[in-house]
Design a protein around this motif. Structure first.
Motif, PDB file in Angstrom:
ATOM      1  N   GLU A   1     -15.645  15.212  17.571  1.00 56.91           N
ATOM      2  CA  GLU A   1     -15.242  13.873  17.176  1.00 56.91           C
ATOM      3  C   GLU A   1     -14.093  13.994  16.185  1.00 56.91           C
ATOM      4  OE1 GLU A   1     -18.703  12.014  15.587  1.00 56.91           O
ATOM      5  OE2 GLU A   1     -19.524  11.492  17.559  1.00 56.91           O
ATOM      6  N   HIS A   2     -13.118  13.097  16.308  1.00 55.81           N
ATOM      7  CA  HIS A   2     -11.923  13.179  15.479  1.00 55.81           C
ATOM      8  C   HIS A   2     -11.713  11.863  14.732  1.00 55.81           C
ATOM      9  CE1 HIS A   2     -10.306  16.787  17.711  1.00 55.81           C
ATOM     10  NE2 HIS A   2     -11.237  16.340  18.543  1.00 55.81           N
ATOM     11  N   PHE A   3     -11.086  11.971  13.571  1.00 51.82           N
ATOM     12  CA  PHE A   3     -10.677  10.772  12.855  1.00 51.82           C
ATOM     13  C   PHE A   3      -9.449  11.084  12.032  1.00 51.82           C
ATOM     14  CE2 PHE A   3     -13.498  12.908   9.895  1.00 51.82           C
ATOM     15  CZ  PHE A   3     -12.869  12.772   8.662  1.00 51.82           C
TER      16      PHE A   3
ATOM     17  N   MET B   1       0.845  -1.184   0.000  1.00 51.42           N
ATOM     18  CA  MET B   1       0.000   0.000   0.000  1.00 51.42           C
ATOM     19  C   MET B   1       0.882   1.235   0.000  1.00 51.42           C
ATOM     20  SD  MET B   1      -2.723   1.219   2.872  1.00 51.42           S
ATOM     21  CE  MET B   1      -3.598  -0.316   2.671  1.00 51.42           C
ATOM     22  N   SER B   2       0.481   2.221  -0.723  1.00 48.29           N
ATOM     23  CA  SER B   2       1.239   3.448  -0.762  1.00 48.29           C
ATOM     24  C   SER B   2       1.172   4.139   0.583  1.00 48.29           C
ATOM     25  CB  SER B   2       0.684   4.384  -1.859  1.00 48.29           C
ATOM     26  OG  SER B   2       0.753   3.743  -3.114  1.00 48.29           O
ATOM     27  N   GLY B   3       2.305   4.651   1.007  1.00 47.18           N
ATOM     28  CA  GLY B   3       2.369   5.265   2.329  1.00 47.18           C
ATOM     29  C   GLY B   3       2.132   6.749   2.278  1.00 47.18           C
ATOM     30  N   GLY B   4       0.940   7.191   1.984  1.00 50.82           N
ATOM     31  CA  GLY B   4       0.625   8.607   1.958  1.00 50.82           C
ATOM     32  C   GLY B   4       0.467   9.159   3.359  1.00 50.82           C
ATOM     33  N   PRO B   5       0.460  10.483   3.509  1.00 51.93           N
ATOM     34  CA  PRO B   5       0.348  11.084   4.827  1.00 51.93           C
ATOM     35  C   PRO B   5      -1.039  10.937   5.406  1.00 51.93           C
ATOM     36  CG  PRO B   5       0.308  12.774   3.117  1.00 51.93           C
ATOM     37  CD  PRO B   5       0.592  11.468   2.422  1.00 51.93           C
ATOM     38  N   SER B   6      -1.135  11.107   6.706  1.00 52.12           N
ATOM     39  CA  SER B   6      -2.413  11.065   7.396  1.00 52.12           C
ATOM     40  C   SER B   6      -2.865  12.483   7.680  1.00 52.12           C
ATOM     41  CB  SER B   6      -2.299  10.295   8.710  1.00 52.12           C
ATOM     42  OG  SER B   6      -1.864   8.985   8.467  1.00 52.12           O
ATOM     43  N   ARG B   7      -4.144  12.694   7.613  1.00 52.95           N
ATOM     44  CA  ARG B   7      -4.696  14.017   7.856  1.00 52.95           C
ATOM     45  C   ARG B   7      -5.778  13.913   8.911  1.00 52.95           C
ATOM     46  NH1 ARG B   7      -3.236  19.383   6.597  1.00 52.95           N
ATOM     47  NH2 ARG B   7      -5.028  20.645   7.109  1.00 52.95           N
ATOM     48  N   GLY B   8      -5.706  14.716   9.945  1.00 57.17           N
ATOM     49  CA  GLY B   8      -6.702  14.678  10.997  1.00 57.17           C
ATOM     50  C   GLY B   8      -7.855  15.613  10.686  1.00 57.17           C
ATOM     51  N   GLN B   9      -9.061  15.169  10.956  1.00 60.65           N
ATOM     52  CA  GLN B   9     -10.245  15.998  10.767  1.00 60.65           C
ATOM     53  C   GLN B   9     -11.111  15.876  12.017  1.00 60.65           C
ATOM     54  OE1 GLN B   9     -10.674  17.957   8.236  1.00 60.65           O
ATOM     55  NE2 GLN B   9      -8.990  17.244   6.978  1.00 60.65           N
ATOM     56  N   HIS B  10     -11.975  16.862  12.243  1.00 65.70           N
ATOM     57  CA  HIS B  10     -12.884  16.786  13.372  1.00 65.70           C
ATOM     58  C   HIS B  10     -14.175  17.500  13.029  1.00 65.70           C
ATOM     59  CE1 HIS B  10     -11.239  20.815  14.055  1.00 65.70           C
ATOM     60  NE2 HIS B  10     -12.378  21.061  14.709  1.00 65.70           N
ATOM     61  N   HIS B  11     -15.242  17.138  13.716  1.00 68.85           N
ATOM     62  CA  HIS B  11     -16.521  17.807  13.565  1.00 68.85           C
ATOM     63  C   HIS B  11     -17.311  17.617  14.852  1.00 68.85           C
ATOM     64  CE1 HIS B  11     -17.419  13.637  12.558  1.00 68.85           C
ATOM     65  NE2 HIS B  11     -18.676  13.895  12.913  1.00 68.85           N
ATOM     66  N   LEU B  12     -18.407  18.308  14.974  1.00 65.48           N
ATOM     67  CA  LEU B  12     -19.233  18.211  16.164  1.00 65.48           C
ATOM     68  C   LEU B  12     -20.295  17.145  15.975  1.00 65.48           C
ATOM     69  CD1 LEU B  12     -19.720  21.965  17.130  1.00 65.48           C
ATOM     70  CD2 LEU B  12     -18.102  20.326  18.085  1.00 65.48           C
ATOM     71  N   SER B  13     -20.458  16.295  16.979  1.00 61.72           N
ATOM     72  CA  SER B  13     -21.486  15.266  16.932  1.00 61.72           C
ATOM     73  C   SER B  13     -22.836  15.894  17.265  1.00 61.72           C
ATOM     74  CB  SER B  13     -21.145  14.156  17.911  1.00 61.72           C
ATOM     75  OG  SER B  13     -21.110  14.677  19.233  1.00 61.72           O
ATOM     76  N   LYS B  14     -23.869  15.073  17.264  1.00 64.01           N
ATOM     77  CA  LYS B  14     -25.214  15.567  17.538  1.00 64.01           C
ATOM     78  C   LYS B  14     -25.348  16.149  18.937  1.00 64.01           C
ATOM     79  CE  LYS B  14     -27.422  12.359  14.315  1.00 64.01           C
ATOM     80  NZ  LYS B  14     -28.404  11.254  14.151  1.00 64.01           N
ATOM     81  N   ASP B  15     -24.565  15.606  19.899  1.00 60.58           N
ATOM     82  CA  ASP B  15     -24.645  16.126  21.256  1.00 60.58           C
ATOM     83  C   ASP B  15     -23.686  17.284  21.503  1.00 60.58           C
ATOM     84  OD1 ASP B  15     -22.313  14.761  21.114  1.00 60.58           O
ATOM     85  OD2 ASP B  15     -22.719  13.378  22.760  1.00 60.58           O
ATOM     86  N   GLY B  16     -23.044  17.780  20.440  1.00 63.55           N
ATOM     87  CA  GLY B  16     -22.188  18.954  20.567  1.00 63.55           C
ATOM     88  C   GLY B  16     -20.751  18.666  20.914  1.00 63.55           C
ATOM     89  N   GLN B  17     -20.364  17.395  21.023  1.00 64.17           N
ATOM     90  CA  GLN B  17     -18.990  17.049  21.358  1.00 64.17           C
ATOM     91  C   GLN B  17     -18.156  16.886  20.085  1.00 64.17           C
ATOM     92  OE1 GLN B  17     -19.043  13.571  23.810  1.00 64.17           O
ATOM     93  NE2 GLN B  17     -19.799  14.664  25.615  1.00 64.17           N
TER      94      GLN B  17
END
Length: 202
Positions: free
Chosen positions: A19-21, A1-17
């Motif tokens: 969440e990251h991936f 598998m190609s070793g590309g970089p990782s990028r972090g993203q986040h957003h607010l869940s339904k309860d306002g907290q």
């Protein structure tokens, strides 16, 4: 598998907290996504991105513009902290990530097991295997001898079979030399050595 970089993203869940991936893509796709983040997309419709999960909640398809890519969710060997900054100086911890979304080309296949063995950085290679490795098979008599040597050292002694020689040195003519023992010196040399010693009253 190609070793590309990782990028972090986040957003607010339904309860306002928050969440990251983490999203790991091939080098070509990673460069394309970076262009979108920099408001300079390769294609005008690259802003239209979506990630749709299949029923097993493990496999997914990433849609970037008109192109679709296969993706899969993997568990990381350890949690990864996410940080953010509003001024590029001060960092604030914002969450923990324990999973990674890997995007693959149609010709590529990711690992078959559910864990991304080597994590996201080189130092994490075989992290779980190294952390939970088997203990060394050391004979009991060796362990007892080492414990005894440690006790002797802590009490100011030495390990078995080790001899410490205390050598006193003095700085003469630009170099350190061992201090000569006057007890074995001839009387004439001892007299000369005493004459060279400064008078404490001076």
């Amino acid at each position: 598998m190609s070793g590309g970089p990782s990028r972090g993203q986040h957003h607010l869940s339904k309860d306002g907290q928050e969440e990251h991936f983490l999203l790991r893509a091939t080098p070509q796709l990673a460069a394309r996504l970076h262009r979108v983040l920099e408001e300079d997309p390769v294609a005008a419709d690259d802003h239209a991105m979506s990630l749709e999960w299949e029923q097993d909640a493990t496999h997914a398809r990433l849609q970037v513009g008109k192109d679709a890519f296969r993706a899969r969710l993997y568990n990381l060997p350890t949690a990864v902290e996410t940080w953010k900054s509003y001024d590029d100086v001060h960092l604030v911890k914002s969450g923990d990530v324990g999973q990674l979304v890997v995007v693959m080309d149609e010709t590529e296949d990711g690992p078959e097991h559910d864990e991304y063995t080597h994590g996201i950085t080189k130092p994490m290679e075989h992290a779980r295997k190294r952390h939970f490795r088997k203990e060394a098979d050391v004979p009991p008599e060796v362990m007892r001898r080492v414990e005894l040597d440690v006790r002797h050292v802590l009490q100011g002694g030495t390990a078995q079979g080790v001899e410490i020689v205390d050598v006193e040195e003095e700085f003469i003519d630009g170099e350190w030399r061992p201090v000569q023992d006057t007890g074995d010196m001839p009387a004439k040399d001892q007299t000369q050595l005493k004459e060279k010693q400064p008078d404490p009253k001076d």
